[in-house]
Design a protein around this motif. Sequence first.
Motif, PDB file in Angstrom:
ATOM      1  N   PHE A   4     -57.814  86.935  86.144  1.00  0.00           N
ATOM      2  CA  PHE A   4     -58.486  88.302  86.197  1.00  0.00           C
ATOM      3  C   PHE A   4     -60.041  87.766  85.921  1.00  0.00           C
ATOM      4  O   PHE A   4     -60.860  88.852  85.471  1.00  0.00           O
ATOM      5  CB  PHE A   4     -58.173  89.347  85.459  1.00  0.00           C
ATOM      6  N   ARG A   5     -60.428  86.533  86.313  1.00  0.00           N
ATOM      7  CA  ARG A   5     -61.814  86.114  85.846  1.00  0.00           C
ATOM      8  C   ARG A   5     -63.026  87.046  86.163  1.00  0.00           C
ATOM      9  O   ARG A   5     -63.881  87.283  85.718  1.00  0.00           O
ATOM     10  CB  ARG A   5     -61.906  84.630  86.271  1.00  0.00           C
ATOM     11  N   GLU A   6     -62.732  87.503  87.514  1.00  0.00           N
ATOM     12  CA  GLU A   6     -63.793  88.253  88.245  1.00  0.00           C
ATOM     13  C   GLU A   6     -63.918  89.718  87.485  1.00  0.00           C
ATOM     14  O   GLU A   6     -65.103  90.350  87.651  1.00  0.00           O
ATOM     15  CB  GLU A   6     -63.490  88.547  89.690  1.00  0.00           C
ATOM     16  N   LYS A   7     -62.752  90.141  86.709  1.00  0.00           N
ATOM     17  CA  LYS A   7     -63.127  91.534  86.083  1.00  0.00           C
ATOM     18  C   LYS A   7     -63.407  91.146  84.894  1.00  0.00           C
ATOM     19  O   LYS A   7     -63.990  92.185  83.822  1.00  0.00           O
ATOM     20  CB  LYS A   7     -61.690  92.017  85.954  1.00  0.00           C
ATOM     21  N   VAL A   8     -63.661  89.955  84.096  1.00  0.00           N
ATOM     22  CA  VAL A   8     -64.149  89.972  82.699  1.00  0.00           C
ATOM     23  C   VAL A   8     -65.503  89.998  82.575  1.00  0.00           C
ATOM     24  O   VAL A   8     -66.444  89.484  83.292  1.00  0.00           O
ATOM     25  CB  VAL A   8     -63.819  88.227  82.328  1.00  0.00           C
ATOM     26  N   GLN A   9     -66.090  90.895  81.467  1.00  0.00           N
ATOM     27  CA  GLN A   9     -67.423  90.780  80.867  1.00  0.00           C
ATOM     28  C   GLN A   9     -67.628  90.429  79.543  1.00  0.00           C
ATOM     29  O   GLN A   9     -66.637  90.715  78.847  1.00  0.00           O
ATOM     30  CB  GLN A   9     -67.584  92.494  81.136  1.00  0.00           C
ATOM     31  N   VAL A  10     -68.391  89.567  79.484  1.00  0.00           N
ATOM     32  CA  VAL A  10     -68.411  88.966  77.842  1.00  0.00           C
ATOM     33  C   VAL A  10     -69.352  89.911  77.227  1.00  0.00           C
ATOM     34  O   VAL A  10     -70.580  90.262  77.587  1.00  0.00           O
ATOM     35  CB  VAL A  10     -69.002  87.723  78.186  1.00  0.00           C
ATOM     36  N   ILE A  11     -68.713  90.348  76.070  1.00  0.00           N
ATOM     37  CA  ILE A  11     -69.655  91.217  74.839  1.00  0.00           C
ATOM     38  C   ILE A  11     -69.123  90.517  73.551  1.00  0.00           C
ATOM     39  O   ILE A  11     -68.112  90.301  73.290  1.00  0.00           O
ATOM     40  CB  ILE A  11     -69.447  92.593  75.013  1.00  0.00           C
TER      41      ILE A  11
ATOM     42  N   LYS B 110     -76.251  96.203  67.194  1.00  0.00           N
ATOM     43  CA  LYS B 110     -76.540  97.107  67.977  1.00  0.00           C
ATOM     44  C   LYS B 110     -76.400  96.968  69.417  1.00  0.00           C
ATOM     45  O   LYS B 110     -75.719  97.933  70.399  1.00  0.00           O
ATOM     46  CB  LYS B 110     -78.002  97.660  67.835  1.00  0.00           C
ATOM     47  N   ARG B 111     -76.791  95.654  69.885  1.00  0.00           N
ATOM     48  CA  ARG B 111     -76.625  95.296  71.242  1.00  0.00           C
ATOM     49  C   ARG B 111     -75.107  95.359  71.700  1.00  0.00           C
ATOM     50  O   ARG B 111     -75.013  95.661  72.729  1.00  0.00           O
ATOM     51  CB  ARG B 111     -77.142  94.035  71.646  1.00  0.00           C
ATOM     52  N   THR B 112     -74.343  94.917  70.786  1.00  0.00           N
ATOM     53  CA  THR B 112     -72.931  94.982  71.099  1.00  0.00           C
ATOM     54  C   THR B 112     -72.455  96.334  71.278  1.00  0.00           C
ATOM     55  O   THR B 112     -71.889  96.723  72.211  1.00  0.00           O
ATOM     56  CB  THR B 112     -72.014  94.329  69.931  1.00  0.00           C
ATOM     57  N   VAL B 113     -72.614  97.305  70.719  1.00  0.00           N
ATOM     58  CA  VAL B 113     -72.424  98.637  70.676  1.00  0.00           C
ATOM     59  C   VAL B 113     -73.093  99.431  72.140  1.00  0.00           C
ATOM     60  O   VAL B 113     -72.278  99.993  72.920  1.00  0.00           O
ATOM     61  CB  VAL B 113     -72.757  99.558  69.311  1.00  0.00           C
TER      62      VAL B 113
ATOM     63  N   TYR C 251     -70.958  98.102  75.080  1.00  0.00           N
ATOM     64  CA  TYR C 251     -69.588  98.499  75.260  1.00  0.00           C
ATOM     65  C   TYR C 251     -69.886 100.102  75.904  1.00  0.00           C
ATOM     66  O   TYR C 251     -69.313 100.642  76.741  1.00  0.00           O
ATOM     67  CB  TYR C 251     -68.927  98.894  73.730  1.00  0.00           C
ATOM     68  N   GLU C 252     -70.775 100.932  74.866  1.00  0.00           N
ATOM     69  CA  GLU C 252     -71.262 102.249  75.730  1.00  0.00           C
ATOM     70  C   GLU C 252     -71.426 102.147  77.077  1.00  0.00           C
ATOM     71  O   GLU C 252     -71.060 103.202  77.929  1.00  0.00           O
ATOM     72  CB  GLU C 252     -72.143 102.917  74.770  1.00  0.00           C
ATOM     73  N   ALA C 253     -72.335 101.331  77.456  1.00  0.00           N
ATOM     74  CA  ALA C 253     -72.789 101.396  78.956  1.00  0.00           C
ATOM     75  C   ALA C 253     -71.680 101.076  79.808  1.00  0.00           C
ATOM     76  O   ALA C 253     -71.654 101.580  81.047  1.00  0.00           O
ATOM     77  CB  ALA C 253     -73.603 100.203  79.117  1.00  0.00           C
ATOM     78  N   THR C 254     -70.672 100.346  79.461  1.00  0.00           N
ATOM     79  CA  THR C 254     -69.513  99.840  80.209  1.00  0.00           C
ATOM     80  C   THR C 254     -68.670 101.119  80.228  1.00  0.00           C
ATOM     81  O   THR C 254     -68.156 101.435  81.365  1.00  0.00           O
ATOM     82  CB  THR C 254     -68.601  98.708  79.450  1.00  0.00           C
ATOM     83  N   PHE C 255     -68.502 101.758  79.108  1.00  0.00           N
ATOM     84  CA  PHE C 255     -67.522 102.944  79.364  1.00  0.00           C
ATOM     85  C   PHE C 255     -68.217 103.790  80.013  1.00  0.00           C
ATOM     86  O   PHE C 255     -67.436 104.653  81.123  1.00  0.00           O
ATOM     87  CB  PHE C 255     -67.220 103.609  77.822  1.00  0.00           C
ATOM     88  N   ARG C 256     -69.502 104.177  80.121  1.00  0.00           N
ATOM     89  CA  ARG C 256     -70.231 105.176  80.855  1.00  0.00           C
ATOM     90  C   ARG C 256     -70.230 104.681  82.485  1.00  0.00           C
ATOM     91  O   ARG C 256     -69.879 105.743  83.306  1.00  0.00           O
ATOM     92  CB  ARG C 256     -71.378 105.416  80.354  1.00  0.00           C
ATOM     93  N   GLU C 257     -70.326 103.703  82.742  1.00  0.00           N
ATOM     94  CA  GLU C 257     -70.220 103.289  84.063  1.00  0.00           C
ATOM     95  C   GLU C 257     -68.851 103.604  84.743  1.00  0.00           C
ATOM     96  O   GLU C 257     -68.903 104.064  85.638  1.00  0.00           O
ATOM     97  CB  GLU C 257     -70.661 101.792  84.205  1.00  0.00           C
ATOM     98  N   PHE C 258     -67.914 103.354  83.928  1.00  0.00           N
ATOM     99  CA  PHE C 258     -66.490 103.434  84.650  1.00  0.00           C
ATOM    100  C   PHE C 258     -65.894 104.928  84.360  1.00  0.00           C
ATOM    101  O   PHE C 258     -65.252 105.267  85.304  1.00  0.00           O
ATOM    102  CB  PHE C 258     -65.450 102.215  84.131  1.00  0.00           C
ATOM    103  N   SER C 259     -66.694 105.504  83.447  1.00  0.00           N
ATOM    104  CA  SER C 259     -66.166 106.904  83.287  1.00  0.00           C
ATOM    105  C   SER C 259     -66.694 107.681  84.469  1.00  0.00           C
ATOM    106  O   SER C 259     -66.115 108.574  85.097  1.00  0.00           O
ATOM    107  CB  SER C 259     -66.868 107.264  82.132  1.00  0.00           C
ATOM    108  N   ALA C 260     -68.112 107.351  84.943  1.00  0.00           N
ATOM    109  CA  ALA C 260     -68.744 108.174  85.997  1.00  0.00           C
ATOM    110  C   ALA C 260     -68.060 107.724  87.159  1.00  0.00           C
ATOM    111  O   ALA C 260     -68.063 108.637  88.133  1.00  0.00           O
ATOM    112  CB  ALA C 260     -70.180 107.650  85.920  1.00  0.00           C
TER     113      ALA C 260
END
Length: 248
Positions: A33-40, A230-233, A236-245
């Motif tokens: 699933f490498r194409e789905k992986v996001q590094v944080i 802060k950058r980590t949080v 994560y928030e940006a990722t959740f918002r992206e797919f929530s939208a």
Amino acid sequence: VMFSLFKFMARRAPRIVAYTDDYANHSYYLQPFREKVQVIYPPITMPEPDAQRAAALRAEWSHEGGPIIGFAGRFVQEKRPDLLIKALEIIDRKHPNARIVFAGEYNIPYENTWELYRPIVEQWKDRLIFLGLVNDMQFMADFFAACDVIALTSDSECFALVQVEAMLCGTPVVMTDTPGGRVPVQVTGMGRIAQRGDYVSIGEAIVDVLDNPAQYHKTREEIDAVFSFKRTVDQYEATFREFSAKSS
């Protein structure tokens, strides 16, 4: 069974978060699933050590002013504490008064590691200190600050957060060359990478760090800039918002 369950969920997940590219590139779980992986990077916070308490711990643990080598983690086979103990053979050549302080549960009920390694523990018992499980993060900050180096001798690690925790407390790290686990030392330069499974390499890396502390020193601000909570949080928030939208 676990891998099947993981694949079932991974196929349905819009994104999979991994701590590092290094780990993702070597993980048989993540490879399909490498194409789905996001590094944080993981969220890491650590209180500042109390200098007086750290000095008191150091005075308690040090033998005739010798260096203190810390180990933070479970006493299990995967983490290979036996290699660190055996590395005292190499460390002794320059630092015969060195001691190892283990912070973490050591008599694990689901493994026989304590019994398996009892002979080498008995052999070096005068040079080893076992603190047991520690739940107080302020104590851990003081523990890290009291040590000259933290050693992680694992056969495998996803990341090992204690490396960054130690660095935030001013203590360099020796880490074995494991995918994911080696990243904190690689990106900060605050320590050495040792060959996995090789107590001689581990011992030599520890001696190098002990003999050249300035070479491996980074400020708390420098480490925090790399592993920013802060950058980590925010990521994560940006990722959740992206797919929530996208799903709404």
